[in-house]
Design a protein around this motif. Structure first.
Motif, PDB file in Angstrom:
ATOM      1  N   ALA A  38       0.832  -1.208   0.000  1.00 55.59           N
ATOM      2  CA  ALA A  38       0.000   0.000   0.000  1.00 55.59           C
ATOM      3  C   ALA A  38       0.864   1.255   0.000  1.00 55.59           C
ATOM      4  N   GLU A  39       0.411   2.259  -0.727  1.00 53.94           N
ATOM      5  CA  GLU A  39       0.972   3.603  -0.591  1.00 53.94           C
ATOM      6  C   GLU A  39       0.338   4.213   0.653  1.00 53.94           C
ATOM      7  N   ILE A  40       1.122   4.815   1.501  1.00 50.40           N
ATOM      8  CA  ILE A  40       0.592   5.249   2.787  1.00 50.40           C
ATOM      9  C   ILE A  40       0.827   6.735   3.037  1.00 50.40           C
ATOM     10  N   GLU A  41      -0.137   7.340   3.719  1.00 46.08           N
ATOM     11  CA  GLU A  41      -0.037   8.707   4.214  1.00 46.08           C
ATOM     12  C   GLU A  41      -0.550   8.714   5.653  1.00 46.08           C
ATOM     13  N   TYR A  42      -0.042   9.657   6.426  1.00 50.43           N
ATOM     14  CA  TYR A  42      -0.381   9.712   7.847  1.00 50.43           C
ATOM     15  C   TYR A  42      -0.733  11.133   8.255  1.00 50.43           C
ATOM     16  N   PHE A  43      -1.736  11.248   9.102  1.00 52.93           N
ATOM     17  CA  PHE A  43      -2.098  12.541   9.693  1.00 52.93           C
ATOM     18  C   PHE A  43      -2.315  12.344  11.180  1.00 52.93           C
ATOM     19  N   SER A  44      -1.663  13.173  11.976  1.00 54.26           N
ATOM     20  CA  SER A  44      -1.845  13.137  13.422  1.00 54.26           C
ATOM     21  C   SER A  44      -2.470  14.443  13.880  1.00 54.26           C
ATOM     22  N   ALA A  45      -3.439  14.337  14.779  1.00 53.45           N
ATOM     23  CA  ALA A  45      -4.057  15.525  15.368  1.00 53.45           C
ATOM     24  C   ALA A  45      -3.135  16.210  16.362  1.00 53.45           C
ATOM     25  N   SER A  46      -2.089  15.519  16.778  1.00 49.83           N
ATOM     26  CA  SER A  46      -1.189  16.065  17.789  1.00 49.83           C
ATOM     27  C   SER A  46      -0.522  17.353  17.291  1.00 49.83           C
ATOM     28  N   GLY A  47      -0.655  18.397  18.069  1.00 48.11           N
ATOM     29  CA  GLY A  47      -0.020  19.667  17.750  1.00 48.11           C
ATOM     30  C   GLY A  47      -0.681  20.461  16.647  1.00 48.11           C
ATOM     31  N   LYS A  48      -1.807  19.977  16.143  1.00 48.74           N
ATOM     32  CA  LYS A  48      -2.466  20.639  15.013  1.00 48.74           C
ATOM     33  C   LYS A  48      -3.453  21.718  15.501  1.00 48.74           C
ATOM     34  N   ASN A  49      -3.582  22.745  14.662  1.00 52.40           N
ATOM     35  CA  ASN A  49      -4.590  23.769  14.873  1.00 52.40           C
ATOM     36  C   ASN A  49      -5.861  23.323  14.167  1.00 52.40           C
ATOM     37  N   MET A  50      -6.861  22.884  14.940  1.00 54.57           N
ATOM     38  CA  MET A  50      -8.104  22.368  14.369  1.00 54.57           C
ATOM     39  C   MET A  50      -9.279  23.012  15.093  1.00 54.57           C
ATOM     40  N   LYS A  51     -10.034  23.793  14.397  1.00 56.92           N
ATOM     41  CA  LYS A  51     -11.181  24.465  15.001  1.00 56.92           C
ATOM     42  C   LYS A  51     -12.431  23.598  14.878  1.00 56.92           C
ATOM     43  N   PHE A  52     -13.326  23.719  15.851  1.00 52.43           N
ATOM     44  CA  PHE A  52     -14.584  22.983  15.819  1.00 52.43           C
ATOM     45  C   PHE A  52     -15.458  23.459  14.659  1.00 52.43           C
ATOM     46  N   CYS A  53     -16.286  22.549  14.141  1.00 54.89           N
ATOM     47  CA  CYS A  53     -17.361  22.954  13.249  1.00 54.89           C
ATOM     48  C   CYS A  53     -18.318  23.831  14.056  1.00 54.89           C
ATOM     49  N   ILE A  54     -18.683  24.998  13.479  1.00 54.51           N
ATOM     50  CA  ILE A  54     -19.582  25.919  14.177  1.00 54.51           C
ATOM     51  C   ILE A  54     -20.949  25.997  13.488  1.00 54.51           C
ATOM     52  N   HIS A  55     -21.175  25.089  12.543  1.00 52.56           N
ATOM     53  CA  HIS A  55     -22.444  25.000  11.823  1.00 52.56           C
ATOM     54  C   HIS A  55     -22.870  26.364  11.261  1.00 52.56           C
ATOM     55  N   CYS A  56     -21.915  27.051  10.648  1.00 58.81           N
ATOM     56  CA  CYS A  56     -22.202  28.353  10.056  1.00 58.81           C
ATOM     57  C   CYS A  56     -22.788  28.229   8.649  1.00 58.81           C
ATOM     58  N   ASP A  57     -22.678  27.014   8.077  1.00 54.80           N
ATOM     59  CA  ASP A  57     -23.187  26.712   6.732  1.00 54.80           C
ATOM     60  C   ASP A  57     -22.436  27.430   5.611  1.00 54.80           C
ATOM     61  N   TYR A  58     -21.264  27.956   5.925  1.00 55.41           N
ATOM     62  CA  TYR A  58     -20.413  28.537   4.867  1.00 55.41           C
ATOM     63  C   TYR A  58     -20.142  27.499   3.784  1.00 55.41           C
ATOM     64  N   CYS A  59     -19.843  26.262   4.203  1.00 56.61           N
ATOM     65  CA  CYS A  59     -19.498  25.211   3.231  1.00 56.61           C
ATOM     66  C   CYS A  59     -20.678  24.869   2.330  1.00 56.61           C
ATOM     67  N   VAL A  60     -21.897  24.944   2.882  1.00 59.48           N
ATOM     68  CA  VAL A  60     -23.099  24.634   2.107  1.00 59.48           C
ATOM     69  C   VAL A  60     -23.429  25.778   1.147  1.00 59.48           C
ATOM     70  N   ARG A  61     -23.298  27.004   1.632  1.00 60.51           N
ATOM     71  CA  ARG A  61     -23.656  28.160   0.804  1.00 60.51           C
ATOM     72  C   ARG A  61     -22.616  28.431  -0.290  1.00 60.51           C
ATOM     73  N   LYS A  62     -21.337  28.333   0.070  1.00 60.37           N
ATOM     74  CA  LYS A  62     -20.269  28.712  -0.861  1.00 60.37           C
ATOM     75  C   LYS A  62     -19.750  27.548  -1.698  1.00 60.37           C
ATOM     76  N   LYS A  63     -19.832  26.339  -1.119  1.00 62.42           N
ATOM     77  CA  LYS A  63     -19.276  25.138  -1.779  1.00 62.42           C
ATOM     78  C   LYS A  63     -17.808  25.344  -2.158  1.00 62.42           C
ATOM     79  N   GLU A  64     -17.092  25.954  -1.211  1.00 65.94           N
ATOM     80  CA  GLU A  64     -15.667  26.239  -1.406  1.00 65.94           C
ATOM     81  C   GLU A  64     -14.835  25.685  -0.254  1.00 65.94           C
TER      82      GLU A  64
END
Length: 206
Positions: A38-64
């Motif tokens: 298998a070709e493999i990739e890895y992502f760790s949440a450790s040390g990452k800047n990750m904001k919560f979903c705030i249900h603003c619907d930007y993704c639904v309205r803009k689709k960007e």
């Protein structure tokens, strides 16, 4: 080197630390690479800047994509690249870690842009707890629910020892603890075998 027959496998650790969950996800990737090429990739949440979903619907309205331009943008690209995923989480209060939940919640931005973005990708899960029976299966079930909602194909390791996925008991000893858990390693390898075989089947169908 990439070719048309190899499976692209993404491993995601939803832990804020690089200890037991980091170890088991990387063990899954190592096993899949050595046994199946298998070709493999890895992502760790450790040390990452990750904001919560705030249900603003930007993704639904803009689709960007998401209104938050943080470290999850990198993960979105890896998710689209992969044929199969293995998500690992530590058990917090009998279920997912907050970091794992944030990752799956924020995937709404990808499917808002393309509802079929994850369709027919294959997904598996693994969880580690400080107790032998401490919430591993409810945590895995939450990840499987996410796969179903995303129109992915969820797999476990099969009957007799790894029904829903890889389950580990760390004894609160971090990577050392899970490395010593032979039953956990067995359940993880069975799960990866099923994950890879299903992903290969799906790729052959396509």
């Amino acid at each position: 080197m990439s070719d048309d027959t190899s499976i692209r496998l993404l491993g995601i650790s939803g832990s804020p630390r690089k200890k037991s969950t980091d170890y088991i996800v990387n063990e899954a990737l190592r096993y899949a690479h050595e046994k199946y090429g298998a070709e493999i990739e890895y992502f760790s949440a450790s040390g990452k800047n990750m904001k919560f979903c705030i249900h603003c619907d930007y993704c639904v309205r803009k689709k960007e994509g998401c209104i938050h331009k943080d470290d999850l943008v990198e993960l979105y690209d890896k998710m689209l690249w992969a044929d199969a995923w293995i998500i690992g989480t530590p058990v917090y209060q009998g279920t997912l870690s907050a970091q794992t939940k944030t990752i799956i919640d924020r995937c709404r931005a990808v499917v808002a842009r393309d509802p079929k973005a994850f369709m027919n990708k294959v997904g598996a899960a693994t969880a580690v707890g400080g107790d032998r029976i401490g919430g591993q299966e409810p945590a895995i079930q939450a990840i499987i629910n996410f796969y179903v909602i995303s129109e992915m194909i969820p797999v476990g390791g099969g009957s007799f020892g790894s029904n829903l996925g890889g389950t580990f008991w760390s004894k609160d000893k971090g990577a050392e603890g899970v490395a010593e858990d032979s039953e956990g390693i067995r359940s993880l390898h069975r799960t990866i075998n099923k994950l890879m075989k299903t992903a290969i089947t799906m790729k052959n169908i396509r």
